[in-house]
Design a protein around this motif. Structure first.
Motif, mmCIF file in Angstrom:
data_model
loop_
_atom_site.group_PDB
_atom_site.id
_atom_site.type_symbol
_atom_site.label_atom_id
_atom_site.label_comp_id
_atom_site.label_asym_id
_atom_site.label_seq_id
_atom_site.Cartn_x
_atom_site.Cartn_y
_atom_site.Cartn_z
ATOM 1 N N GLU A 1 0.818 -1.204 0.000
ATOM 2 C CA GLU A 1 0.000 0.000 0.000
ATOM 3 C C GLU A 1 0.861 1.267 0.000
ATOM 4 N N MET B 1 -4.094 4.840 -3.757
ATOM 5 C CA MET B 1 -3.479 4.617 -2.447
ATOM 6 C C MET B 1 -3.391 5.904 -1.649
ATOM 7 N N GLY C 1 -5.563 4.730 0.965
ATOM 8 C CA GLY C 1 -4.697 3.834 1.719
ATOM 9 C C GLY C 1 -4.421 4.312 3.126
ATOM 10 N N ASN D 1 -8.636 -0.992 2.800
ATOM 11 C CA ASN D 1 -7.370 -1.645 2.503
ATOM 12 C C ASN D 1 -7.207 -1.715 0.993
ATOM 13 N N THR D 2 -6.230 -0.979 0.490
ATOM 14 C CA THR D 2 -6.044 -0.881 -0.960
ATOM 15 C C THR D 2 -5.108 -1.992 -1.432
ATOM 16 N N ARG D 3 -5.548 -3.208 -1.246
ATOM 17 C CA ARG D 3 -4.741 -4.387 -1.569
ATOM 18 C C ARG D 3 -5.606 -5.621 -1.445
#
Length: 666
Positions: A79, A102, A106, A287-289
């Motif tokens: 991230e 992000m 993020g 959550n950027t994932r």
């Protein structure tokens, strides 16, 4: 196509499988400290760097290998907007959100601003800039002005996994909590930014899986329940949630997709919410994932999120996810549960327990999936997190999924380092869990029950008896079982070892067969043990099967066992892990002289981050003396009593190989 995985452990192996399914050549980033990782042997190439956080070195290594795509997994740099930008500027496709995504989502603080702009309910907070602009003495009034009263929650703006978080019961504890949360966040994520928000004591934690096309369109794939947590870290997750009705699911899905549209989000992401006692949801973070618990969504909704990530990175929308321009509420096909198998000791404050994996056996069967990063003979290293594996169970309904999870947990064997497997087994058997009554505070409220022995008293007494331990010790040495009397000794030498647990009564005789890891227990003593009293909470799946078989002419109990370092033996039976003392090792054990005046001990292997005392200092009971980092978490070592520091045995940066004396008090 060449794919680089900038991660380790179970997620690296998970991405490797997906890459191979697409016909890619796959390289894995690794470090010298992770030289024993199985994924290094399984990948087509290993790109060694000094640290998983060294973005420049990772990009340079990927370029040298002529990579076309890079997948960051989760944690580490997954991230980090600067890393994502560097990857793409190098001409390598980043398998994840854009750097702009992000930056907007993020960080927890920036994500709160986006959520407010999208009219999504958000918990009130005092943000990092406001904390920095005010003297600590003014924080309490500033918080009260926003309706935020103690207790508070200090949180890291970046990262996750419970790191950089502190619960503060009284305003006076805020300055120290902010300082320590910031230091932990900086060590874990390279970003020490923290903020303070309202604490909900026991909410439910629900999250929405989203997948955006990068142009404002996207889909959501239902919710996951992640309420079972300890220290703000998830323990067990499920999809769908047992409390989410269609109306709540749709409302949270629309709220999550509002953030996707607003930011033109690309790829997989998770929008997290807290559900209060009134049933209202509040935006927590995004959550950027890819999320650790993504397998439950995959099994409940019949998708492969990693393949979908790779397809999008190659320029195509994954057809399995539906039309990103059309809002639709997905229908789950069954229920999936995930249990995180960790190297930690719930019966000792969840302290990390790095160590060797002398016996490692994964369960299998219909509806059972294991994502792991280890193999037998390896070890769980103190320099990395405590994850050993993720055990996932699917069933057509929740009852069958829970039953499969409990049975699979009982069949999962890890010996050599302490794990949370018995604790997970207790959770899976709990009546509250079976009924879906859970919250983020549930584990702490029921900790004593969850850490109670899983075995009935009769079983515990048998396995801890001197007779059984002597028999097992001799079996490890290939000498057969010790037996009283010439006749019994003759039988042992003839390959029919038997042992009497006391007296000469026939009902006390047992036979131990097999080895060196898998053993079988037979004989009248086994039947007597199984016929002993069993409380309702002690009757696990395996024990129930054994009790059902007790009527057989010659019932048998299989179990796994191994030797430990020193004088220990480990036994896995009925989902419980027992550490037993080898009675034959008593004479060989070295006698250790206790430190004069009393030692202050580190509870586990790790690295000394702070040393706050010096020789000659006077300390009070409970005073902070050292800060230890182990498995990406920070632990405070305090004075066990008042006294004078006679000796400081460690220094900042020193690595400890296990529980060691760090100071001596006079």
């Amino acid at each position: 196509m060449r794919l680089v995985i900038a991660n380790r452990g179970e997620i690296a192996r998970r991405i490797l499988r997906a890459g191979r399914a697409r016909g890619f050549e796959v390289a894995v980033v690794s470090t010298p400290g992770d030289a024993g990782s199985p994924v290094r042997r399984e990948a087509d190439a290993v790109l060694e760097v000094d640290s998983f956080l060294d973005g420049a070195a990772i990009v340079e290594a990927a370029l040298r290998w002529r990579a076309r795509l890079l997948h960051p997994g989760y944690g580490y740099l997954s991230e980090n907007a600067g890393f994502a930008r560097a990857v793409e500027e190098a001409g390598i496709g980043f398998v994840g959100p854009t750097p702009e995504n992000m930056l907007a989502l993020g960080g927890k603080e920036s994500a709160k601003a986006v959520a407010r702009a999208c009219s999504v309910p958000v918990l009130e907070a005092l943000l990092s800039g406001e904390l920095a602009a005010l003297p600590p003495a003014a924080w309490q009034d500033a918080l009260a002005g926003r309706g935020i009263l103690a207790p508070y929650l200090v949180k890291a703006s970046g990262g996750g996994g419970g790191r950089g978080m502190r619960v503060v019961e009284e305003p006076a504890g805020l300055p120290d909590a902010v300082l320590r949360a910031s230091r932990e966040a900086l060590a874990s994520f390279g970003d020490g930014t923290v903020f303070v928000e309202r604490l909900l004591r026991s909410p439910r934690h629900l999250e929405i899986q989203v997948f955006g096309d990068g142009r404002g369109g996207g889909v959501f794939l239902g919710e996951r329940e992640c309420s079972l947590q300890r220290r703000h870290q998830k323990v067990l997750e499920e999809a769908p949630s047992s409390v989410a009705d269609p109306a709540l699911r749709e409302a949270m899905g629309r709220a999550a997709l509002a953030l996707v549209r607003h930011t033109a989000y690309r790829g997989a992401g998770t929008v997290e919410f807290l559900l209060d006692e009134a049933g209202a949801f509040h935006f927590l973070e995004m959550n950027t994932r890819l999320q650790v618990e993504h397998p439950v969504t995959e099994l409940a909704y019949g998708v492969d999120l990693v393949l979908a990530q790779l397809d999008l990175a190659m320029g195509g929308w994954p057809a399995t996810l539906g039309d990103p321009a059309v809002f639709a509420v997905p229908a789950p096909t069954g229920v999936a549960l995930e249990a995180r198998v960790l190297a930690e000791d719930p019966r000792n404050g969840f302290l990390p327990t790095p160590g060797p994996l002398r016996v490692y056996v994964e369960p299998s069967g219909p509806g059972v999936r294991v994502d792991s990063g280890v193999t037998q003979g390896g070890r769980v290293d103190a320099g990395f997190d405590s994850m050993i594996a993720k055990l996932v169970a699917w069933g057509p309904d929740r009852a069958s999924a829970v039953a499969r999870l409990a049975a699979a947990l009982e069949d999962f064997t890890v010996l050599g380092c302490t794990t949370n497997l018995p604790f997970l087994q207790a959770v899976a058997r709990s009546g509250d869990f079976l009924a879906g009554r859970e919250s983020t505070g549930w584990i702490q409220e029921h900790l004593a029950d969850l850490n109670a022995p899983l075995l009935p008293a009769a079983c515990l007494a048998f396995f801890r008896s001197t007779a059984f331990r002597e028999a097992l010790s001799m079996a490890f040495r290939g000498a057969g079982a010790a037996a009283p009397g010439p006749a019994a000794r003759f039988k042992a030498q003839a390959g029919c070892p038997e042992l009497r647990t006391g007296g000469a009564q026939e009902k006390e005789v047992f036979h131990l067969e097999g080895g060196p890891v898998l053993f079988t227990l037979r004989g009248p003593a086994l039947r007597r043990m199984l016929d002993g009293p069993v409380a309702p909470g002690e009757r696990g799946p395996g024990l129930a099967r054994a009790l059902a078989a007790a009527g057989e002419t010659d019932p048998a109990l299989p179990f796994r066992a191994c030797r430990l370092e020193g004088a220990g033996m480990a036994v896995a039976v009925f989902g419980e892990t027992l550490v037993l003392e080898d009675p034959s090792a008593d004479l060989a054990r070295p006698r250790v002289q206790a430190a004069a005046g009393g030692g202050v001990n580190a509870p586990m292997a790790g690295r000394i981050l702070e040393c706050l005392v010096a020789r000659g200092d006077e300390v009070e009971q409970g005073q902070l003396m050292f800060v230890l980092e182990s498995m990406k978490m920070q632990f405070e070592i305090t004075a066990p009593r008042a006294g004078t520091v006679a000796e400081v045995c460690v220094e900042v940066g020193q690595a400890l190989q296990g529980p060691e004396t760090v100071a001596v008090l006079a």
